[in-house]
Design a protein around this motif. Structure first.
Motif, PDB file in Angstrom:
ATOM      1  N   LYS A 187       1.057  -1.088   0.138  1.00  0.00           N
ATOM      2  CA  LYS A 187       0.018   0.029   0.042  1.00  0.00           C
ATOM      3  C   LYS A 187       0.739   1.010   0.032  1.00  0.00           C
ATOM      4  N   PHE A 188       0.473   2.302  -0.713  1.00  0.00           N
ATOM      5  CA  PHE A 188       1.191   3.516  -0.708  1.00  0.00           C
ATOM      6  C   PHE A 188       0.323   4.693  -0.628  1.00  0.00           C
ATOM      7  N   TYR A 189       0.232   5.368   0.346  1.00  0.00           N
ATOM      8  CA  TYR A 189      -0.530   6.473   0.620  1.00  0.00           C
ATOM      9  C   TYR A 189       0.202   7.910   0.481  1.00  0.00           C
ATOM     10  N   ILE A 190      -0.085   8.919  -0.312  1.00  0.00           N
ATOM     11  CA  ILE A 190       0.606  10.128  -0.436  1.00  0.00           C
ATOM     12  C   ILE A 190      -0.424  11.110   0.373  1.00  0.00           C
ATOM     13  N   ILE A 191      -0.249  11.499   1.417  1.00  0.00           N
ATOM     14  CA  ILE A 191      -0.904  12.329   2.255  1.00  0.00           C
ATOM     15  C   ILE A 191      -0.764  13.897   2.393  1.00  0.00           C
ATOM     16  N   ASN A 192      -1.635  14.698   2.734  1.00  0.00           N
ATOM     17  CA  ASN A 192      -1.472  16.066   2.695  1.00  0.00           C
ATOM     18  C   ASN A 192      -1.250  16.730   1.275  1.00  0.00           C
ATOM     19  N   ALA A 193      -1.477  16.047   0.084  1.00  0.00           N
ATOM     20  CA  ALA A 193      -0.972  16.527  -1.073  1.00  0.00           C
ATOM     21  C   ALA A 193      -1.574  17.890  -1.406  1.00  0.00           C
ATOM     22  N   PRO A 194      -0.819  19.008  -1.482  1.00  0.00           N
ATOM     23  CA  PRO A 194      -1.198  20.171  -1.623  1.00  0.00           C
ATOM     24  C   PRO A 194      -1.738  20.466  -3.291  1.00  0.00           C
ATOM     25  N   TRP A 195      -2.011  21.741  -3.501  1.00  0.00           N
ATOM     26  CA  TRP A 195      -2.791  21.837  -4.945  1.00  0.00           C
ATOM     27  C   TRP A 195      -1.732  21.898  -5.857  1.00  0.00           C
ATOM     28  N   ILE A 196      -0.464  22.152  -5.435  1.00  0.00           N
ATOM     29  CA  ILE A 196       0.538  22.308  -6.428  1.00  0.00           C
ATOM     30  C   ILE A 196       0.845  20.727  -6.926  1.00  0.00           C
ATOM     31  N   PHE A 197       0.546  19.676  -6.356  1.00  0.00           N
ATOM     32  CA  PHE A 197       0.910  18.391  -6.110  1.00  0.00           C
ATOM     33  C   PHE A 197       0.779  17.997  -7.913  1.00  0.00           C
ATOM     34  N   SER A 198      -0.195  18.277  -8.381  1.00  0.00           N
ATOM     35  CA  SER A 198      -0.329  17.836  -9.961  1.00  0.00           C
ATOM     36  C   SER A 198       0.877  18.177 -10.638  1.00  0.00           C
ATOM     37  N   THR A 199       1.895  19.104 -10.448  1.00  0.00           N
ATOM     38  CA  THR A 199       2.942  19.445 -11.046  1.00  0.00           C
ATOM     39  C   THR A 199       3.878  18.646 -10.761  1.00  0.00           C
ATOM     40  N   VAL A 200       3.893  18.262  -9.342  1.00  0.00           N
ATOM     41  CA  VAL A 200       5.161  17.623  -8.769  1.00  0.00           C
ATOM     42  C   VAL A 200       4.843  15.972  -9.297  1.00  0.00           C
ATOM     43  N   TRP A 201       3.448  15.629  -9.300  1.00  0.00           N
ATOM     44  CA  TRP A 201       3.186  14.276 -10.031  1.00  0.00           C
ATOM     45  C   TRP A 201       3.772  13.950 -11.271  1.00  0.00           C
ATOM     46  N   MET A 202       3.635  15.186 -12.219  1.00  0.00           N
ATOM     47  CA  MET A 202       3.946  15.198 -13.547  1.00  0.00           C
ATOM     48  C   MET A 202       5.458  14.556 -13.597  1.00  0.00           C
ATOM     49  N   VAL A 203       6.176  15.105 -12.697  1.00  0.00           N
ATOM     50  CA  VAL A 203       7.654  14.918 -12.407  1.00  0.00           C
ATOM     51  C   VAL A 203       7.968  13.445 -11.963  1.00  0.00           C
ATOM     52  N   ILE A 204       6.992  13.201 -10.968  1.00  0.00           N
ATOM     53  CA  ILE A 204       7.389  11.836 -10.273  1.00  0.00           C
ATOM     54  C   ILE A 204       6.922  10.548 -11.248  1.00  0.00           C
ATOM     55  N   LYS A 205       5.628  10.736 -11.631  1.00  0.00           N
ATOM     56  CA  LYS A 205       5.013   9.761 -12.505  1.00  0.00           C
ATOM     57  C   LYS A 205       5.826   8.874 -13.343  1.00  0.00           C
ATOM     58  N   PRO A 206       6.593   9.532 -14.448  1.00  0.00           N
ATOM     59  CA  PRO A 206       7.574   8.929 -15.138  1.00  0.00           C
ATOM     60  C   PRO A 206       8.554   7.871 -14.555  1.00  0.00           C
ATOM     61  N   TRP A 207       8.910   8.131 -13.438  1.00  0.00           N
ATOM     62  CA  TRP A 207      10.086   7.367 -12.706  1.00  0.00           C
ATOM     63  C   TRP A 207       9.293   6.081 -12.362  1.00  0.00           C
ATOM     64  N   LEU A 208       8.021   5.824 -12.530  1.00  0.00           N
ATOM     65  CA  LEU A 208       7.475   4.798 -11.857  1.00  0.00           C
ATOM     66  C   LEU A 208       6.902   3.958 -12.966  1.00  0.00           C
ATOM     67  N   ASP A 209       6.851   2.539 -12.686  1.00  0.00           N
ATOM     68  CA  ASP A 209       6.265   1.678 -13.693  1.00  0.00           C
ATOM     69  C   ASP A 209       4.957   1.667 -13.280  1.00  0.00           C
ATOM     70  N   GLU A 210       3.803   1.011 -14.277  1.00  0.00           N
ATOM     71  CA  GLU A 210       2.252   1.035 -14.032  1.00  0.00           C
ATOM     72  C   GLU A 210       1.980   0.196 -12.739  1.00  0.00           C
ATOM     73  N   VAL A 211       2.652  -0.881 -12.556  1.00  0.00           N
ATOM     74  CA  VAL A 211       2.126  -1.505 -11.304  1.00  0.00           C
ATOM     75  C   VAL A 211       2.331  -0.734 -10.259  1.00  0.00           C
ATOM     76  N   THR A 212       3.273   0.076 -10.019  1.00  0.00           N
ATOM     77  CA  THR A 212       3.712   0.928  -8.728  1.00  0.00           C
ATOM     78  C   THR A 212       2.495   2.051  -8.902  1.00  0.00           C
ATOM     79  N   VAL A 213       2.285   2.697  -9.915  1.00  0.00           N
ATOM     80  CA  VAL A 213       1.395   3.764 -10.379  1.00  0.00           C
ATOM     81  C   VAL A 213      -0.083   3.345  -9.431  1.00  0.00           C
ATOM     82  N   ASN A 214      -0.420   2.153  -9.919  1.00  0.00           N
ATOM     83  CA  ASN A 214      -1.764   1.570  -9.625  1.00  0.00           C
ATOM     84  C   ASN A 214      -2.028   1.343  -8.076  1.00  0.00           C
ATOM     85  N   LYS A 215      -0.757   1.267  -7.361  1.00  0.00           N
ATOM     86  CA  LYS A 215      -0.880   0.892  -6.141  1.00  0.00           C
ATOM     87  C   LYS A 215      -0.885   2.322  -5.151  1.00  0.00           C
TER      88      LYS A 215
END
Length: 291
Positions: free
Chosen positions: A201-229
């Motif tokens: 299980k992986f929970y990202i908490i207190n994600a601020p409104w700017i997290f969509s920008t951060v997520w665009m940076v992080i997501k390419p580092w992760l494989d599809e299985v990881t993203v889905n968790k």
């Protein structure tokens, strides 16, 4: 598979192999032995299956992955790290960049917490370095596999193979994230490529409104299985966490009831700690989940 027969949620795990998966596992072990890659004390069936699941039982891809991992272990000096590495700056690092294991969730998984909100990289590097942080990260992964998971498995009476992670982004801004993004990227690659199939299980908490920008940076580092968790939660995360984690096991400053003397982040409370072997999860006896 007929529609009235549910898929085994533990398919590909020890004791839950189809004849084809068992054949691939045997062939995987044989080929690793023939290529002098097999390490008996580390490459048990559970470990080999983690690499196979990470590559969807594609033998060639799994073989490349584990061979690359063994080369990395030698280059990084993992065996020497286990024997000699010390981290005396732990208490000082904890004040700025808390990263810790603490008790277990309802499925018996060790809980891992990482908090970026207090991070001041310039101050952090006055008493440690990026290299030492990465070495500590690797050492904790080794302890996770060799100490924490076996202890959790013994306590709950079934094999536990993954963690329950909480990444707290409270007070994290864009500038703060970009300060530490290189370290996070390195750690993410190590986790995915060298210690596959360890995330439950992986929970990202207190994600601020700017997290969509951060997520665009992080997501390419992760494989599809990881993203889905990954579950991305805002500030109203408490109820979701408590569905997975007993209140007495969740630190009070994350919405739970636990208040370890000296602070949860330095307690190392959990069944892997001789001082805290009684601290276990309240598991649901009728739950069947991939561990």
């Amino acid at each position: 598979m007929p529609p009235n027969i549910p898929k085994d949620p533990l398919s590909g795990h020890p004791g839950h192999l189809s004849p084809e998966q068992q054949h691939i596992l045997s062939k995987f072990r044989t080929e690793l032995e023939e290529d002098s890659v097999f390490v008996p004390e580390r490459h048990d069936d559970a470990t080999l299956l983690r690499f196979l699941r990470a590559r969807k039982f594609d033998l060639a891809k799994a073989k490349f992955m584990i061979t690359s991992c063994e080369e990395w272990r030698k280059d990084f000096g993992v065996d020497q790290l286990i024997e000699t590495f010390q981290f005396p700056e732990k208490n000082e690092v904890d004040k700025i960049y808390p990263q810790y294991y603490h008790k277990t969730d309802k499925d018996g998984r060790p809980i891992y917490v990482e908090r970026l909100g207090q991070l001041d990289l310039r101050k952090l590097y006055t008493f440690t370095t990026a290299e030492r942080l990465l070495k500590r990260f690797v050492l904790e992964y080794e302890k996770f596999l060799t100490e924490r998971l076996p202890a959790c498995s013994t306590v709950v009476g079934h094999r536990v193979e993954t963690s329950c992670t909480i990444l707290d982004l409270q007070n994290v801004g864009i500038a703060q994230f970009y300060q530490v993004k290189d370290h996070i990227a390195q750690a993410t690659r190590i986790g995915q490529d060298r210690y596959p199939e360890c995330m439950g299980k992986f929970y990202i908490i207190n994600a601020p409104w700017i997290f969509s920008t951060v997520w665009m940076v992080i997501k390419p580092w992760l494989d599809e299985v990881t993203v889905n968790k990954i579950s991305i939660l805002g500030y109203n995360y408490k109820d979701t966490l408590l569905q997975q984690i007993p209140a007495e096991n969740l630190p009070a400053d994350l919405g739970g009831l636990c208040q370890c003397p000296g602070g949860c982040s330095l307690s190392d409370a959990g069944p892997w700690n001789e001082k805290n072997q009684g601290v276990i999860a309240q598991t649901a006896s009728d739950a069947v989940v991939p561990a």
